[in-house]
Design an enzyme around this catalytic site. Structure first.
Site, mmCIF file in Angstrom:
data_model
loop_
_atom_site.group_PDB
_atom_site.id
_atom_site.type_symbol
_atom_site.label_atom_id
_atom_site.label_comp_id
_atom_site.label_asym_id
_atom_site.label_seq_id
_atom_site.Cartn_x
_atom_site.Cartn_y
_atom_site.Cartn_z
ATOM 1 N N CYS A 2 33.678 9.527 -15.881
ATOM 2 C CA CYS A 2 32.832 8.331 -15.717
ATOM 3 C C CYS A 2 31.867 8.299 -14.569
ATOM 4 O O CYS A 2 32.158 9.151 -13.705
ATOM 5 C CB CYS A 2 33.638 6.981 -15.648
ATOM 6 S SG CYS A 2 34.672 6.688 -17.117
ATOM 7 N N ARG A 27 29.205 13.455 -16.410
ATOM 8 C CA ARG A 27 30.537 12.589 -16.055
ATOM 9 C C ARG A 27 31.388 12.005 -17.307
ATOM 10 O O ARG A 27 32.381 11.646 -17.260
ATOM 11 C CB ARG A 27 30.330 11.834 -14.907
ATOM 12 C CG ARG A 27 29.983 12.467 -13.635
ATOM 13 C CD ARG A 27 29.849 11.151 -12.675
ATOM 14 N NE ARG A 27 31.296 10.857 -12.172
ATOM 15 C CZ ARG A 27 32.139 11.611 -11.167
ATOM 16 N NH1 ARG A 27 31.568 12.576 -10.722
ATOM 17 N NH2 ARG A 27 33.185 11.110 -10.942
ATOM 18 N N TRP A 74 33.486 7.976 -19.900
ATOM 19 C CA TRP A 74 34.203 8.793 -20.585
ATOM 20 C C TRP A 74 35.789 8.445 -20.914
ATOM 21 O O TRP A 74 36.394 7.886 -19.785
ATOM 22 C CB TRP A 74 34.726 10.138 -19.750
ATOM 23 C CG TRP A 74 35.289 11.098 -20.257
ATOM 24 C CD1 TRP A 74 34.800 12.274 -21.099
ATOM 25 C CD2 TRP A 74 36.655 11.548 -20.409
ATOM 26 N NE1 TRP A 74 35.879 13.143 -21.561
ATOM 27 C CE2 TRP A 74 37.160 12.674 -21.030
ATOM 28 C CE3 TRP A 74 38.127 11.006 -19.500
ATOM 29 C CZ2 TRP A 74 38.329 13.163 -21.100
ATOM 30 C CZ3 TRP A 74 39.043 11.487 -19.696
ATOM 31 C CH2 TRP A 74 39.278 12.417 -20.401
ATOM 32 N N ASN A 100 35.462 3.605 -12.405
ATOM 33 C CA ASN A 100 35.683 4.884 -12.721
ATOM 34 C C ASN A 100 37.150 5.137 -12.135
ATOM 35 O O ASN A 100 37.471 4.986 -11.010
ATOM 36 C CB ASN A 100 34.677 5.883 -12.071
ATOM 37 C CG ASN A 100 35.272 7.360 -12.081
ATOM 38 O OD1 ASN A 100 35.962 7.631 -12.825
ATOM 39 N ND2 ASN A 100 34.962 8.453 -11.082
ATOM 40 N N GLY A 101 38.185 5.444 -13.139
ATOM 41 C CA GLY A 101 39.480 5.759 -12.756
ATOM 42 C C GLY A 101 40.352 5.059 -13.543
ATOM 43 O O GLY A 101 39.925 4.824 -14.858
ATOM 44 N N GLU A 483 38.283 33.183 -18.785
ATOM 45 C CA GLU A 483 36.933 32.389 -18.371
ATOM 46 C C GLU A 483 36.150 32.533 -19.557
ATOM 47 O O GLU A 483 35.406 31.496 -20.157
ATOM 48 C CB GLU A 483 36.418 32.870 -17.156
ATOM 49 C CG GLU A 483 35.250 32.206 -16.745
ATOM 50 C CD GLU A 483 35.054 30.522 -16.700
ATOM 51 O OE1 GLU A 483 34.188 29.834 -16.720
ATOM 52 O OE2 GLU A 483 36.354 30.169 -16.628
ATOM 53 N N LYS A 487 34.691 29.276 -21.894
ATOM 54 C CA LYS A 487 33.397 28.976 -22.033
ATOM 55 C C LYS A 487 32.765 28.927 -23.385
ATOM 56 O O LYS A 487 32.256 27.814 -23.748
ATOM 57 C CB LYS A 487 32.429 30.202 -21.231
ATOM 58 C CG LYS A 487 32.305 29.880 -19.818
ATOM 59 C CD LYS A 487 31.686 28.777 -19.324
ATOM 60 C CE LYS A 487 32.266 27.878 -18.192
ATOM 61 N NZ LYS A 487 33.744 27.800 -18.106
ATOM 62 N N GLU A 490 34.541 25.698 -25.152
ATOM 63 C CA GLU A 490 34.231 24.401 -24.766
ATOM 64 C C GLU A 490 33.048 23.771 -25.122
ATOM 65 O O GLU A 490 32.635 22.670 -25.289
ATOM 66 C CB GLU A 490 34.499 24.141 -23.164
ATOM 67 C CG GLU A 490 33.724 25.011 -22.408
ATOM 68 C CD GLU A 490 33.847 24.879 -20.770
ATOM 69 O OE1 GLU A 490 34.606 23.720 -20.444
ATOM 70 O OE2 GLU A 490 33.790 25.802 -20.224
ATOM 71 N N HIS A 506 52.808 42.866 -29.572
ATOM 72 C CA HIS A 506 53.885 42.047 -29.297
ATOM 73 C C HIS A 506 53.552 40.842 -30.038
ATOM 74 O O HIS A 506 54.490 39.768 -29.902
ATOM 75 C CB HIS A 506 54.001 41.896 -27.842
ATOM 76 C CG HIS A 506 54.652 43.182 -26.995
ATOM 77 N ND1 HIS A 506 55.712 43.794 -27.381
ATOM 78 C CD2 HIS A 506 53.736 43.882 -26.271
ATOM 79 C CE1 HIS A 506 55.800 44.937 -26.455
ATOM 80 N NE2 HIS A 506 54.617 44.977 -25.914
ATOM 81 N N LYS A 606 32.170 16.437 -16.465
ATOM 82 C CA LYS A 606 32.202 17.499 -15.540
ATOM 83 C C LYS A 606 33.456 17.412 -14.622
ATOM 84 O O LYS A 606 33.990 18.317 -14.097
ATOM 85 C CB LYS A 606 30.725 17.258 -14.892
ATOM 86 C CG LYS A 606 30.277 18.127 -13.785
ATOM 87 C CD LYS A 606 30.442 19.919 -14.233
ATOM 88 C CE LYS A 606 30.178 20.750 -13.235
ATOM 89 N NZ LYS A 606 30.028 21.979 -13.782
#
Length: 611
Positions: A2, A27, A74, A100-101, A483, A487, A490, A506, A606
């Site tokens: 947020c 955010r 968010w 936010n939280g 990584e 990328k 996402e 395996h 983010k």
């Protein structure tokens, strides 16, 4: 998650709030809303979806007022909807709140308020705050806020306005980032600096348990229990243009292309070129004796920063011969880590506000460890709380998918590893000199790699219609594969997994068919032949393979793969700073080919400021 903004001054608040939210939409973008005091009432407008939906509503009926708050969400408590969007107000519409939280005890407070006859409209924890403020209101906004936060448990950054005191904006912070911007006859609040820098570069960064009482011409800092605080403002050095797209189609593409500059900035003033040594003495306050006494290092991080930490394990163990453990921050506290007086904990966070990483940092300190933070944001919670700090100097990163922050973290880890090796004398002066020369060449080598962007675009467009894809590698190539896979999934939403190439037989080899592309990294010379053998196993299952190797190996590898990309040669430990570049471009162009919003992938934000 947020993003929150607030304004009080002499200008109209609406355009300032909207522009601030645009800078914070990375955010969270499930919904957006603003509340503005206008003609004796607080006007509220909010909308599910992107900020553009809210803008369309406001075009029909603009708000006229010079104090207001805004929010881009968010979703945590409650699905994305108009009703669950912020700001939230109490029943009498006296208070408007952005948050936010997470309020962990919101159900307990809600039950109390329900018994008093309060009616709730949303599913959120934030609405509880508005009703709690109304219930506790004693005629004074500041004391009411202090009583309310004393009841609240969890994490919050709050912006609050009240109909009875329209000349005042109150901001409060606990475990969620909040910045106060200082202007001329106007002041601002925001979750992050990019929302403020077109108006001011002088800010207060609130600490946990602090609040700001803000009028148009004054900012008063105090604790949530009322003790006044004196603090010198922090001056922001980077400018507005740094946070804008600069002519690129997306922030992510801009940030990929900013990596040579980020490498140079992160290396700058940290290398003594005359003596060919790394010099971190101006930043690191650990004595040489304390550094020599380190017996074990824990690296703790989340997501992309965790992948940088995996590279760090290879780097430090190879250069310094200290055992290194790498932990996902959200798990670290709960495994009861074994920390001795000679354990150093390294935490890595782009934003410096990652909730899980902050919690791990504080747990490590509680257990007696010294903590070194690697972060991109000076003045962030991680930077303030850690015992030692190394800044990455990547500049502001806006795209949700991290690129330049990751590689700047790698550069910082290389410098730290070499600094330890110098002091502990685990590498010769000649080896240190070779690494310094190779590090200095990396920015130019990245510039050369970025010239492959059109080629990577062609590759990506071939891969874009697949729904499954694998990355394989050995040693450091496996760490980079993780990584690259992150990328891709996402932002393109292609299901992607990364595996150590030796593990294929395996179990994972059962998933390899001619419908599953494979990205094979083969840049580590000491395991190159074994890697080629693994690639042949994949080739025998008729998978389409893109190989990434070192210059000079293209011809040999091309016999086992369909296509080859070669990265410039460098020292083996430094290859991740180069091999990840084509993987970033691949993810970007694959997402573009699938018509996705590259900078704002679904369900993500983010800065993860909640656990």
């Amino acid at each position: 998650m947020c993003g929150i903004v607030g304004y009080i001054g002499q200008r109209e608040a609406q355009p300032i709030l909207i522009n601030g939210l645009k800078k914070l939409e990375y955010r969270g973008y499930d919904s957006a809303g603003i509340a503005v005091y206008e003609n004796g009432e607080i006007r509220l407008e909010k909308s599910v979806g992107r900020l553009s939906n809210l803008e369309k509503k406001l075009e029909k009926s603009p708000m006229k007022g010079s104090i207001g708050i805004g929010h881009t969400r968010w979703a945590t408590h409650g699905r994305p909807s108009d009703m669950n969007s912020h700001p939230h107000m109490d029943e009498r519409q006296q208070f408007a709140v952005v948050h936010n939280g997470i309020i962990e005890n919101f159900l307990e407070i809600k039950e109390e308020l329900l018994k008093k006859g309060v009616t709730f409209k949303s599913e959120t924890d934030t609405e509880v705050i508005a009703h709690l403020l109304a219930d506790l209101y004693d005629g004074d906004l500041v004391s009411t806020v202090q009583k309310a936060v004393a009841r609240m448990e969890g994490a919050y950054a709050l912006g609050i306005i009240n109909i009875n005191e329209p000349d005042k904006l109150v901001a409060v912070r606990l475990a969620s980032p909040l910045v106060v911007g200082l202007g001329e006859n106007e002041n601002f609040i925001a979750s992050d600096i990019p929302a403020l820098i077109e108006h001011t570069r002088d800010v207060y960064i609130l600490n946990d348990g602090e609040m700001a009482v803000i009028t148009a011409d004054r900012v008063q800092l105090m604790s949530t229990t009322g003790e006044l605080i004196e603090r010198t403002p922090f001056h922001v050095e980077w400018d507005v243009e740094t946070a804008d797209k600069g002519g690129y189609d997306h922030y992510m593409l801009k940030e990929i292309h900013e990596q040579p500059r980020a490498y140079r900035e992160t290396l700058n003033n940290r290398i003594d070129h005359e003596n060919q040594r790394v010099d971190l003495s101006k930043e690191i306050h650990l004595s040489e004796d304390e550094i020599r006494a380190i017996e074990k290092i824990h690296i703790v991080a989340c997501g992309t920063a965790y992948h940088a930490g995996l590279v760090g394990k290879y780097v430090i163990e190879n250069l310094v011969r200290i055992p290194v453990e790498v932990d996902v921050a959200s798990e670290y506290r709960y495994r009861n880590p074994i920390i001795t007086p000679n354990t150093l904990v390294m935490v890595i966070s782009q934003s410096g506000e990652t909730a899980d990483t902050l919690a791990a940092l504080r747990e490590a300190q509680k257990l007696g460890a010294k903590v070194l933070a690697i972060t991109n944001v000076n003045g962030s919670s991680v930077a303030r709380d850690a015992d030692e700090v190394l800044l990455t100097h990547a500049g502001p990163e806006i795209a949700v998918a991290s690129t330049k922050a990751y590689t700047a973290q790698l550069i910082t880890i290389y410098l730290w590893g070499l600094y330890l090796a110098q002091i502990r004398e685990t590498q010769s002066e000649e080896v240190i000199r070779q690494y310094i020369q190779a590090l200095s060449q990396l920015p130019t080598q990245v510039e050369k790699l970025l010239e492959f962007a059109p080629t990577m675009k062609q590759f990506a467009e071939r891969y874009a219609h697949y729904e499954d894809l694998f990355f394989i590698g050995r040693s450091l190539d496996y760490a980079v594969s993780l990584e690259g896979s992150l990328k891709l999934k996402e932002i393109s939403y292609i299901h992607s997994e990364a595996y150590p190439a030796g593990e294929l037989k395996h179990g994972t080899l059962a998933l390899i068919t001619n419908d599953v592309p494979v990205i094979a990294l083969a840049t580590q010379e000491d395991v190159y032949e074994k890697m080629v053998s693994n690639i042949k196993e994949v080739n025998a299952r008729e998978a389409y393979i893109l190989g990434i190797t070192l210059e000079g190996n293209e011809e040999g590898l091309s016999k086992s793969v369909n296509e080859v990309i070669a990265i410039p040669r460098t020292l083996p430990l430094l290859t991740p700073a180069l091999s990840v570049i084509p993987l970033q471009l691949l993810a970007y162009y694959a997402a573009l080919a699938r018509g996705n919003d590259v900078d704002k992938p679904r369900n993500l934000a983010k800065s993860v400021t909640v656990e």
